[in-house]
Design a protein around this motif. Structure first.
Motif, mmCIF file in Angstrom:
data_model
loop_
_atom_site.group_PDB
_atom_site.id
_atom_site.type_symbol
_atom_site.label_atom_id
_atom_site.label_comp_id
_atom_site.label_asym_id
_atom_site.label_seq_id
_atom_site.Cartn_x
_atom_site.Cartn_y
_atom_site.Cartn_z
ATOM 1 N N ALA A 1 0.833 -1.203 0.000
ATOM 2 C CA ALA A 1 0.000 0.000 0.000
ATOM 3 C C ALA A 1 0.870 1.257 0.000
ATOM 4 O O ALA A 1 1.867 1.327 0.725
ATOM 5 C CB ALA A 1 -0.921 0.005 1.212
ATOM 6 N N VAL A 2 0.496 2.233 -0.823
ATOM 7 C CA VAL A 2 1.246 3.486 -0.963
ATOM 8 C C VAL A 2 0.277 4.653 -0.799
ATOM 9 O O VAL A 2 -0.814 4.642 -1.367
ATOM 10 C CB VAL A 2 1.932 3.591 -2.341
ATOM 11 C CG1 VAL A 2 2.720 4.895 -2.439
ATOM 12 C CG2 VAL A 2 2.840 2.408 -2.584
ATOM 13 N N GLU A 3 0.696 5.658 -0.040
ATOM 14 C CA GLU A 3 -0.093 6.886 0.081
ATOM 15 C C GLU A 3 0.828 8.092 -0.050
ATOM 16 O O GLU A 3 1.957 8.075 0.452
ATOM 17 C CB GLU A 3 -0.829 6.952 1.426
ATOM 18 C CG GLU A 3 -1.916 5.913 1.598
ATOM 19 C CD GLU A 3 -2.722 6.123 2.871
ATOM 20 O OE1 GLU A 3 -2.572 7.199 3.497
ATOM 21 O OE2 GLU A 3 -3.483 5.208 3.239
ATOM 22 N N LEU A 4 0.329 9.139 -0.707
ATOM 23 C CA LEU A 4 1.043 10.410 -0.806
ATOM 24 C C LEU A 4 0.146 11.503 -0.250
ATOM 25 O O LEU A 4 -0.998 11.654 -0.694
ATOM 26 C CB LEU A 4 1.423 10.718 -2.255
ATOM 27 C CG LEU A 4 2.099 12.072 -2.504
ATOM 28 C CD1 LEU A 4 3.461 12.137 -1.819
ATOM 29 C CD2 LEU A 4 2.247 12.337 -4.007
ATOM 30 N N TRP A 5 0.674 12.247 0.726
ATOM 31 C CA TRP A 5 -0.036 13.368 1.339
ATOM 32 C C TRP A 5 0.751 14.644 1.039
ATOM 33 O O TRP A 5 1.975 14.677 1.181
ATOM 34 C CB TRP A 5 -0.135 13.182 2.852
ATOM 35 C CG TRP A 5 -0.943 11.999 3.300
ATOM 36 C CD1 TRP A 5 -0.669 10.683 3.072
ATOM 37 C CD2 TRP A 5 -2.158 12.022 4.057
ATOM 38 N NE1 TRP A 5 -1.627 9.887 3.639
ATOM 39 C CE2 TRP A 5 -2.562 10.678 4.249
ATOM 40 C CE3 TRP A 5 -2.940 13.059 4.592
ATOM 41 C CZ2 TRP A 5 -3.703 10.343 4.964
ATOM 42 C CZ3 TRP A 5 -4.082 12.714 5.303
ATOM 43 C CH2 TRP A 5 -4.460 11.380 5.479
ATOM 44 N N LEU A 6 0.037 15.711 0.633
ATOM 45 C CA LEU A 6 0.684 16.978 0.305
ATOM 46 C C LEU A 6 -0.076 18.138 0.949
ATOM 47 O O LEU A 6 -1.300 18.096 1.086
ATOM 48 C CB LEU A 6 0.738 17.182 -1.212
ATOM 49 C CG LEU A 6 1.586 16.194 -2.021
ATOM 50 C CD1 LEU A 6 1.415 16.428 -3.508
ATOM 51 C CD2 LEU A 6 3.064 16.303 -1.636
ATOM 52 N N GLY A 7 0.653 19.164 1.299
ATOM 53 C CA GLY A 7 0.055 20.368 1.872
ATOM 54 C C GLY A 7 1.132 21.382 2.185
ATOM 55 O O GLY A 7 2.285 21.257 1.738
ATOM 56 N N TYR A 8 0.769 22.400 2.950
ATOM 57 C CA TYR A 8 1.709 23.440 3.349
ATOM 58 C C TYR A 8 1.693 23.572 4.863
ATOM 59 O O TYR A 8 0.625 23.614 5.494
ATOM 60 C CB TYR A 8 1.357 24.790 2.710
ATOM 61 C CG TYR A 8 1.604 24.825 1.214
ATOM 62 C CD1 TYR A 8 2.890 24.950 0.714
ATOM 63 C CD2 TYR A 8 0.547 24.707 0.307
ATOM 64 C CE1 TYR A 8 3.123 24.970 -0.658
ATOM 65 C CE2 TYR A 8 0.770 24.726 -1.057
ATOM 66 C CZ TYR A 8 2.061 24.860 -1.531
ATOM 67 O OH TYR A 8 2.289 24.862 -2.887
ATOM 68 N N ALA A 9 2.881 23.620 5.449
ATOM 69 C CA ALA A 9 2.992 23.829 6.893
ATOM 70 C C ALA A 9 2.498 25.238 7.234
ATOM 71 O O ALA A 9 2.675 26.170 6.443
ATOM 72 C CB ALA A 9 4.439 23.647 7.328
ATOM 73 N N PRO A 10 1.841 25.419 8.392
ATOM 74 C CA PRO A 10 1.649 24.439 9.464
ATOM 75 C C PRO A 10 0.355 23.629 9.339
ATOM 76 O O PRO A 10 0.012 22.889 10.253
ATOM 77 C CB PRO A 10 1.595 25.330 10.699
ATOM 78 C CG PRO A 10 0.915 26.579 10.215
ATOM 79 C CD PRO A 10 1.396 26.781 8.797
ATOM 80 N N ASP A 11 -0.381 23.758 8.222
ATOM 81 C CA ASP A 11 -1.628 23.019 8.062
ATOM 82 C C ASP A 11 -1.344 21.540 7.825
ATOM 83 O O ASP A 11 -0.262 21.160 7.354
ATOM 84 C CB ASP A 11 -2.436 23.584 6.899
ATOM 85 C CG ASP A 11 -2.843 25.027 7.128
ATOM 86 O OD1 ASP A 11 -3.032 25.400 8.298
ATOM 87 O OD2 ASP A 11 -2.954 25.777 6.140
ATOM 88 N N GLN A 12 -2.356 20.719 8.111
ATOM 89 C CA GLN A 12 -2.223 19.289 7.872
ATOM 90 C C GLN A 12 -2.278 19.011 6.372
ATOM 91 O O GLN A 12 -3.089 19.590 5.641
ATOM 92 C CB GLN A 12 -3.346 18.530 8.567
ATOM 93 C CG GLN A 12 -3.226 18.489 10.084
ATOM 94 C CD GLN A 12 -2.003 17.694 10.522
ATOM 95 O OE1 GLN A 12 -1.708 16.619 9.999
ATOM 96 N NE2 GLN A 12 -1.271 18.246 11.473
ATOM 97 N N PRO A 13 -1.413 18.135 5.883
ATOM 98 C CA PRO A 13 -1.466 17.805 4.454
ATOM 99 C C PRO A 13 -2.710 16.991 4.127
ATOM 100 O O PRO A 13 -3.376 16.451 5.013
ATOM 101 C CB PRO A 13 -0.185 16.983 4.238
ATOM 102 C CG PRO A 13 0.104 16.380 5.569
ATOM 103 C CD PRO A 13 -0.340 17.408 6.586
ATOM 104 N N GLU A 14 -3.020 16.896 2.839
ATOM 105 C CA GLU A 14 -4.196 16.160 2.362
ATOM 106 C C GLU A 14 -3.742 14.981 1.510
ATOM 107 O O GLU A 14 -2.774 15.088 0.744
ATOM 108 C CB GLU A 14 -5.078 17.090 1.528
ATOM 109 C CG GLU A 14 -6.335 16.450 0.978
ATOM 110 C CD GLU A 14 -7.186 17.428 0.196
ATOM 111 O OE1 GLU A 14 -8.065 16.966 -0.558
ATOM 112 O OE2 GLU A 14 -6.980 18.647 0.348
ATOM 113 N N ARG A 15 -4.419 13.875 1.651
ATOM 114 C CA ARG A 15 -4.059 12.705 0.846
ATOM 115 C C ARG A 15 -4.456 12.950 -0.610
ATOM 116 O O ARG A 15 -5.615 13.235 -0.909
ATOM 117 C CB ARG A 15 -4.754 11.458 1.383
ATOM 118 C CG ARG A 15 -4.401 10.167 0.629
ATOM 119 C CD ARG A 15 -4.885 8.934 1.373
ATOM 120 N NE ARG A 15 -6.271 9.076 1.755
ATOM 121 C CZ ARG A 15 -6.785 8.643 2.904
ATOM 122 N NH1 ARG A 15 -6.028 8.032 3.794
ATOM 123 N NH2 ARG A 15 -8.064 8.810 3.162
ATOM 124 N N VAL A 16 -3.493 12.810 -1.512
ATOM 125 C CA VAL A 16 -3.758 13.031 -2.936
ATOM 126 C C VAL A 16 -3.655 11.740 -3.740
ATOM 127 O O VAL A 16 -4.038 11.710 -4.919
ATOM 128 C CB VAL A 16 -2.803 14.086 -3.528
ATOM 129 C CG1 VAL A 16 -2.990 15.429 -2.852
ATOM 130 C CG2 VAL A 16 -1.347 13.636 -3.434
#
Length: 408
Positions: free
Chosen positions: A65-80
């Motif tokens: 299983a593979v997951e990639l999460w992206l976002g900008y600090a300090p907010d929580q990233p989102e799974r893309v």
């Protein structure tokens, strides 16, 4: 007052449900995730393979299983992206660093690999075999491969209305009822699902942000999702934008021959779209011809069997995709997880013709030495025609200057 940095990307890569080890994370040279309508989404992670340390690593085995999460600090990233490892590619150069690229796809690959032969009907005494409605067939295809189907309210309503037309047309004709029973033969489950989706005006996408990750299959009706999720403006948040007209969309009328057994007459049914009035036109005439005059270059003839029961679905599945490919575009912006398939973008600063609302059909998130950026493919849909251009953010540019509406 201190301000958080506007562009400090937060990147999380998970393998087998856990964050990757620090050593593996430090070896990641680039990650690219492409998600869109239709076929399986894809992720590629390229690793610097120093001393071939990652070549046979247990974390990179098939089906991991593979997951990639992206976002900008300090907010929580989102799974893309959420999927499974399906393969890898290695390079062993004569000079320079060896690399290993790990490839993952979502679970639609399982539907693409399955091609059973079957039919979807229910035997009913005195009536014969009755067709299962598409709102039942499509979820069955998803569920048997571990996906959780979600059909939005408008999509379910439209499918039910089309099913009611079929039922009414075939009520007194057992042979016709048999013909409209969905039959899967020689097609993969994914191709079969895509056919059902096209004939119900649905789009297929994996909702990677929803839980459980990578398992929610969205069967959405674009006409029920017209509000923009975000605004991109050329010269500001929109880095580049390349819209284009396609002659494919000039086929604005579908014509089919329909045999009506009750009156023993062949009818010609044409369904077209009037770009000026932004409305669907339906013409029915006896015999076979080309209603609407000599504009035969704008008519697409259907050679497949058509009946009064399935005519609306077949015409919808052929006409609507072509109408929505008339005006398409590609573009890019600074990395943004909100740009994903199915979302609506409000594009400003590119004039009236090309500005306004666009539907994202595919989004690619790329993280490498240059940072995080998002590229996308989009289309202008006929549903947006009911919204006035100024309300969409489509403003005419006059004399090189932007003409703003009265309130702005």
């Amino acid at each position: 007052m201190s301000l958080a940095p506007a562009y400090a990307p937060e990147i999380r890569l998970l393998l087998a449900g856990r964050p990757v080890p620090a050593a593996l994370r430090g070896s990641v040279a680039s990650v690219t995730a492409t998600c869109g309508f239709g076929d399986a989404d894809r992720l590629e992670a390229t690793l610097a393979n120093e001393a071939l340390r990652w070549l046979d690593h247990d974390l990179l085995r098939l089906d991991t299983a593979v997951e990639l999460w992206l976002g900008y600090a300090p907010d929580q990233p989102e799974r893309v992206f959420a999927g499974e490892v399906v393969g890898s590619q290695a390079t062993f150069p004569g000079s320079g660093m060896p690399t290993l690229t790990v490839i993952a796809q979502d679970r639609r690959t399982r539907l693409a690999a399955a091609a059973p032969s079957r039919w979807f009907g229910v035997p009913v005494p005195h009536l014969g075999t009755m067709p299962l409605p598409d709102v039942a067939v499509a979820p069955l295809l998803a569920l048997e491969h571990g996906l959780l189907p979600v059909i939005d309210p408008l999509g379910a309503l439209l499918s039910a209305a089309l099913g009611a037309v079929e039922a009414a047309a075939s009520l007194d004709d057992p042979t016709l009822r048999q013909r409209i029973v969905r039959t899967q033969a020689g097609a993969s489950s994914l191709d079969f699902l895509q056919q059902i989706a096209a004939e119900n005006a649905w789009e297929i996408a994996i909702d990677h942000a929803a839980d459980p990750g990578g398992l929610v299959l969205s069967l959405m009706s674009p006409g029920g999702h017209l509000a923009p999720e975000m605004t991109l403006r050329y010269g500001h948040s929109l880095i580049d934008f390349m819209p284009r007209f396609s002659t494919v969309g000039q086929i604005v009328k579908v014509t089919a021959r329909v045999w009506q057994p009750s009156i023993r007459l062949e009818l010609t049914v044409s369904v077209g779209y009037d770009w000026d009035r932004q409305s669907l036109d339906i013409e029915v005439s006896p015999g076979f011809g080309l209603p609407g005059g000599p504009k035969s270059t704008e008519v697409m003839l259907l050679d497949e069997p058509i009946s009064p029961a399935n005519a609306p679905r077949v015409v919808l599945g052929k006409l609507l995709p072509r109408l929505n490919r008339r005006l398409t575009a590609t573009g890019s912006c600074v990395g943004n997880a909100a740009v994903r398939a199915g979302h609506v973008l409000r594009i400003e600063g590119v004039g009236e013709t090309y500005g306004g609302l666009w539907r994202v059909t595919s989004a690619t998130q790329t993280v490498d030495s240059g940072g995080w950026r998002t590229s996308f493919e989009a289309r202008k849909e006929i549903w947006f025609g009911a919204i006035p251009a100024p309300a969409q953010g489509a403003v005419r540019i006059q004399g090189g200057l932007l003409s703003l509406p009265a309130d702005g």
